[in-house]
Design a protein around this motif. Sequence first.
Motif, PDB file in Angstrom:
ATOM      1  N   LYS A  27       0.842  -1.218   0.026  1.00  0.00           N
ATOM      2  CA  LYS A  27       0.180  -0.031   0.078  1.00  0.00           C
ATOM      3  C   LYS A  27       0.787   1.344  -0.076  1.00  0.00           C
ATOM      4  O   LYS A  27       0.651   2.224  -0.843  1.00  0.00           O
ATOM      5  CB  LYS A  27      -0.821  -0.020   1.341  1.00  0.00           C
ATOM      6  CG  LYS A  27      -2.136  -0.824   1.196  1.00  0.00           C
ATOM      7  CD  LYS A  27      -3.045  -0.597   2.421  1.00  0.00           C
ATOM      8  CE  LYS A  27      -3.713  -1.602   2.909  1.00  0.00           C
ATOM      9  NZ  LYS A  27      -4.288  -1.386   4.330  1.00  0.00           N
ATOM     10  N   VAL A  62       1.042   3.764  -3.699  1.00  0.00           N
ATOM     11  CA  VAL A  62       0.327   5.160  -3.667  1.00  0.00           C
ATOM     12  C   VAL A  62       1.471   6.158  -3.882  1.00  0.00           C
ATOM     13  O   VAL A  62       2.350   6.354  -3.024  1.00  0.00           O
ATOM     14  CB  VAL A  62      -0.386   5.423  -2.250  1.00  0.00           C
ATOM     15  CG1 VAL A  62      -0.658   6.857  -2.259  1.00  0.00           C
ATOM     16  CG2 VAL A  62      -1.283   4.382  -2.003  1.00  0.00           C
ATOM     17  N   SER A  66       1.394   9.399  -3.568  1.00  0.00           N
ATOM     18  CA  SER A  66       1.718  10.557  -2.664  1.00  0.00           C
ATOM     19  C   SER A  66       2.526  10.417  -1.533  1.00  0.00           C
ATOM     20  O   SER A  66       3.258  11.223  -1.087  1.00  0.00           O
ATOM     21  CB  SER A  66       0.238  11.065  -2.117  1.00  0.00           C
ATOM     22  OG  SER A  66      -0.419   9.976  -1.663  1.00  0.00           O
ATOM     23  N   THR A 115      -5.534   8.663   4.481  1.00  0.00           N
ATOM     24  CA  THR A 115      -6.468   8.265   3.456  1.00  0.00           C
ATOM     25  C   THR A 115      -7.038   7.118   3.419  1.00  0.00           C
ATOM     26  O   THR A 115      -8.048   6.858   2.531  1.00  0.00           O
ATOM     27  CB  THR A 115      -5.320   8.175   2.424  1.00  0.00           C
ATOM     28  OG1 THR A 115      -4.429   7.374   2.756  1.00  0.00           O
ATOM     29  CG2 THR A 115      -4.601   9.574   1.880  1.00  0.00           C
TER      30      THR A 115
END
Length: 176
Positions: free
Chosen positions: A14, A18, A20, A85
Amino acid sequence: MASVPAVLSSEWTKIRTVSSTVWTLISAFVVTVAMSAALCALMNSQFDDLPVAERATFDPTLISFSGMVLGQLAMVVFGVLVVGTEYSSGMIRTSLAAVPQRGSFLFSKIAVAGVLALVVGIATSFVSFFLGQALLGDHHTDIGADNVLRAVVGGGLYMGLIGIFSMGVATMLRSS
């Protein structure tokens, strides 16, 4: 029931997929190193213009870490993004369905992201120090001087721990 290695692996996937979070860690490194280098170069060029009292109390180690003022903000954003998030996107329901033991899930998330934050923090601290000292010219210190190694390691730990603290706050608030 998911095993801890499987949960750690899923959290690693994860975090690294991602964009960001990856860019936030890169930003923390680049901003800290660049700002520290710029301020060290500026100090080297302006050192002779400083008042005598400031020259006498000049700390070359401290000026090497001046970029951490902005770099720590990127680490805070990283910590919040890792946890927040998942709550804001609703992915937390899926994650908890896959790993119903909340403690195991949160431990894995904070362990993976925390180790990553600590590694980036330590790397940032060492690179900032060595680059800053190279740019300070005759006004530099070395890693073997009194308390310098402790300061460099402490700076890296600080950067990592601020990310972990941010994860904890985002977990308590369940929001970004």
